[in-house]
Design a protein around this motif. Structure first.
Motif, PDB file in Angstrom:
ATOM      1  N   LEU A 134       0.849  -1.182   0.209  1.00  0.00           N
ATOM      2  CA  LEU A 134      -0.050   0.078   0.103  1.00  0.00           C
ATOM      3  C   LEU A 134       0.881   1.043  -0.113  1.00  0.00           C
ATOM      4  O   LEU A 134       0.667   1.988  -0.562  1.00  0.00           O
ATOM      5  CB  LEU A 134      -1.064  -0.098   1.351  1.00  0.00           C
ATOM      6  N   CYS A 138       1.297   4.455  -2.792  1.00  0.00           N
ATOM      7  CA  CYS A 138       0.987   6.056  -2.751  1.00  0.00           C
ATOM      8  C   CYS A 138       1.882   6.912  -3.452  1.00  0.00           C
ATOM      9  O   CYS A 138       1.671   7.974  -3.740  1.00  0.00           O
ATOM     10  CB  CYS A 138       1.101   6.327  -1.116  1.00  0.00           C
ATOM     11  N   GLY A 172       1.279   8.604   3.780  1.00  0.00           N
ATOM     12  CA  GLY A 172       1.086   7.169   3.024  1.00  0.00           C
ATOM     13  C   GLY A 172       2.189   6.480   2.571  1.00  0.00           C
ATOM     14  O   GLY A 172       2.397   5.537   3.211  1.00  0.00           O
ATOM     15  N   LEU A 206      -4.409   3.957   6.081  1.00  0.00           N
ATOM     16  CA  LEU A 206      -4.542   4.044   4.419  1.00  0.00           C
ATOM     17  C   LEU A 206      -6.033   4.872   4.436  1.00  0.00           C
ATOM     18  O   LEU A 206      -5.902   5.838   3.619  1.00  0.00           O
ATOM     19  CB  LEU A 206      -4.675   2.836   3.806  1.00  0.00           C
TER      20      LEU A 206
END
Length: 385
Positions: A134, A138, A172, A206
């Motif tokens: 994740l 970003c 992020g 997130l």
């Protein structure tokens, strides 16, 4: 095929971090004569040092946490990503912003796909590799925001996109990678057992970033504040376990640095949310970059470099011993210096405090040289024996 055993690959992939650290120090010394020096220093640190470190260690730690060491044939592609990333960084720094941002975005998307493939095919499940995945997703978004800023945007859009750029990259890209890594490394730094809190924390992180970015682009400060507070909630949830580790464990430079870094992040983001609700949208850059990102990077590298280099318990202990020199002095100087830097009204005091704070972090470089020498010495002695 060139030598691609784990140590050879890691040595080649980590070289850009050392180079960018040296560039950062030289640019800091020469900043009075550099055009747009603040922007340059921030991006040498965030792209040159942080992005390279996160790409390198997210790959390394994903393999560790999933128990899935890749075949040596996969290493050339990983090195190609590293070289392409640094080509993009150089383009950004010399002013070819759109071209550089596009290269960085493509490389991180490629890196994210590689991590996704590993997570999908692994027989073991762990929240940290998901956080790394994740995180990698970003930076392409943050890079394109940065490219748009470089071109100049009309009216209030410049400030809105700048805010979205910082939230995406710090909250992020850096934040999610830090959550994943610290969920396992923090208890190891303090020599205690971990507390499995990363899963919820990562999704809160997130979700908060997505809400805050949407609020930034919609120019709704209360939405940004709500998103930031969700990110804070994720970190508070994770940090409860960290506090237990710190109370039960043994203090070291990596452990204390990581603890202080998380405190700066939680405090800085909370202060940012409060200021947003009062109508002040200025992002607290220094607490986030120096207090959180810089301190966390040096702390985790002080733990990871000796343990990755290996050579047996005695060799690792020798490396860690060197990197733990002056633990309390360095931690106090870094954090107290940053506090004075933020609070002082005099420019001379701020300059002096900044030199103290950053200097305490830069002390890592000569200590790393001593650590490598000590560790190699133990390894060679063991081989001779």
């Amino acid at each position: 095929m060139p030598d691609m055993n784990p140590r050879a690959w890691h040595r080649k992939a980590s070289r850009p971090v050392s180079v960018w650290m040296a560039v950062f120090v030289l640019a800091g010394l020469a900043h009075p004569w550099l055009p747009n020096a603040t922007w340059l220093l921030v991006h040498i640190f965030t792209l040159g040092i942080l992005a390279n470190s996160i790409v390198l260690w997210s790959q390394n730690l994903t393999e560790r946490f999933l128990g899935q060491r890749l075949d040596d044939a996969a290493r050339p592609a990983q090195l190609a990503r590293t070289y392409a990333l640094n080509a993009g960084i150089v383009l950004v720094l010399v002013g070819a912003t759109w071209a550089g941002a596009l290269v960085v975005a493509v490389v991180l998307a490629w890196h994210a796909w590689a991590l996704f493939t590993q997570v999908r095919t692994a027989s073991r499940r762990h929240p940290a590799p998901t956080a790394f995945l994740l995180s990698a997703c970003c930076l392409p978004v943050g890079a394109l925001f940065g490219a748009a800023l470089a071109q100049g945007l009309p009216g209030p859009w410049q400030g809105a996109v700048r805010q979205a750029h910082i939230v995406t990259n710090v909250g992020g890209f850096v934040g999610l990678a830090a959550m994943g890594a610290l969920s396992v490394l923090f208890p190891a730094m303090w020599r205690t057992r971990g507390h499995d809190r990363a899963g919820l924390a990562v999704w809160l992180g997130l979700g908060g970033v997505v809400v805050a970015v949407a609020g930034s682009l919609g120019r709704a400060d209360w939405v940004v504040a709500a998103g930031v507070l969700v990110v804070v909630a994720g970190w508070v949830w994770l940090a409860q376990g960290f506090v237990v580790n710190a109370l039960r464990g043994t203090a070291s430079y990596p452990g204390l640095s990581a603890l202080c870094a998380v405190a700066w992040l939680i405090g800085g983001l909370t202060w940012f949310a409060v200021r947003l609700l009062r109508g002040d949208a200025e992002v607290p850059v220094l607490p986030l970059l120096v207090g959180f990102a810089g301190q966390l990077l040096i702390g985790t590298m002080s733990y990871l470099m000796p343990t990755t280099m290996g050579g047996g318990p005695a060799a690792v202990k020798a490396g860690l011993r060197e990197l733990n020199r002056g633990t309390w002095t360095r931690v106090v100087l870094c954090n107290a210096g940053l506090a004075v830097w933020l609070a002082a009204g005099s420019s001379l005091v701020r300059i002096a405090a900044s030199l103290v704070s950053v200097g305490a972090l830069v002390a890592f470089l000569p200590l790393l040289g001593r650590a490598v020498k000590a560790q190699v010495g133990v390894i060679k002695a063991a081989r001779r024996g």
